[in-house]
Write a protein that holds these residues in place. Structure first.
Motif, PDB file in Angstrom:
ATOM      1  N   GLY A  55     -11.157   4.280  -8.350  1.00  0.00           N
ATOM      2  CA  GLY A  55     -12.421   4.284  -7.629  1.00  0.00           C
ATOM      3  C   GLY A  55     -12.912   2.916  -7.235  1.00  0.00           C
ATOM      4  N   SER A  56     -12.092   1.882  -7.451  1.00  0.00           N
ATOM      5  CA  SER A  56     -12.503   0.524  -7.091  1.00  0.00           C
ATOM      6  C   SER A  56     -11.268  -0.289  -6.734  1.00  0.00           C
ATOM      7  CB  SER A  56     -13.245  -0.144  -8.252  1.00  0.00           C
ATOM      8  OG  SER A  56     -12.336  -0.563  -9.254  1.00  0.00           O
ATOM      9  N   LYS A  57     -11.522  -1.505  -6.291  1.00  0.00           N
ATOM     10  CA  LYS A  57     -10.424  -2.432  -6.021  1.00  0.00           C
ATOM     11  C   LYS A  57     -10.152  -3.350  -7.216  1.00  0.00           C
ATOM     12  CE  LYS A  57     -11.213  -2.575  -1.035  1.00  0.00           C
ATOM     13  NZ  LYS A  57     -11.495  -3.442   0.150  1.00  0.00           N
TER      14      LYS A  57
END
Length: 245
Positions: free
Chosen positions: A181-183
């Motif tokens: 859900g993120s980098k």
């Protein structure tokens, strides 16, 4: 199912990379062991320098149970983390900052200088390697080839200067586990792998010296039988040349 899947994934990734180290560095490990063995036989010293988190490898080898007593950490509080991490990050990038630090250590032609830098491009790292070469020491880099190529952007890397390069195989940015859900990526590996490479070389050298009946100068854990006598003898041998004993 494990309740700690990310921890398990990180440890599995680290273990896999550890297994690959010998394949990635076989020739370099042999060359590094040859260099440290020559240094030991000449009663030289193995100096270790790094800034930021990389300085921990200098402390890892210093006065270490099961480690070679001929190791000397190059330590400067201003380039470590405990007195100001932000300031140390700026200082390691400042040209000329490392020369006064290395002036404390009489590195010479019979010595080895390990330079530890994951990114391999900061000014302190480059200048330390250049100073070591100018003094005639064998310079051994512990770095990430992939990360340093990306970070260099045309600049000189420590891998370009060193006589021997031990590649820790770390990816750009060091961390190896993605955060869903993120980098974001977490789980850095350069310290663990760097320590493994360093200890692999020193273990190889220790066995070689003992096999050649050269009495490997190895510290014993303080709680082991006979440790006091062995360690006191080694301290007496190296104290005048190691300012951190």
């Amino acid at each position: 199912m494990s309740n700690t899947p990310t921890a398990a994934a990180y440890l599995a990734e680290l273990a896999q990379r550890m297994v690959q180290l010998m394949h990635l560095n076989a020739d370099a490990i042999e060359a590094a062991a040859d260099a440290v063995e020559r240094t030991a036989m000449a009663d030289g010293l193995a100096y270790i320098f790094g800034t930021g988190h990389s300085h921990m490898l200098a402390e890892e080898a210093h006065y270490r149970a099961g480690g070679l007593a001929l190791t000397v950490p190059i330590l400067s509080s201003s380039m470590m983390l405990h007195e100001g991490a932000v300031a140390s990050t700026a200082l390691e990038r400042l040209p000329g900052a490392v020369a006064p630090v290395l002036s404390r250590y009489p590195i010479g032609a019979k010595d080895v200088l390990f330079i530890v830098s994951n990114s391999g491009v900061n000014a302190a790292t480059i200048e330390a390697a250049q100073i070591g070469k100018a003094r005639g020491a064998t310079v051994i880099a512990i770095t990430s080839q992939d990360y340093s190529r990306q970070a260099a952007n045309g600049r000189v890397r420590v891998a370009d200067i060193a006589d021997i390069v031990l590649d820790n195989g770390a990816p750009p940015g060091d961390a190896v586990v993605g955060v869903p859900g993120s980098k974001l990526r977490v789980g850095p590996i350069s310290t663990s792998i760097g320590a493994a490479l360093l200890n692999a070389v020193f273990a190889e050298v220790s066995v070689r010296l003992q096999s050649a009946q050269a009495a490997a100068p190895v510290y014993l854990s303080a709680n082991m039988p006979g440790a006091a006598e062995v360690n006191e003898s080694l301290i007496a041998r190296y104290r005048s040349r190691n300012p951190h004993l």
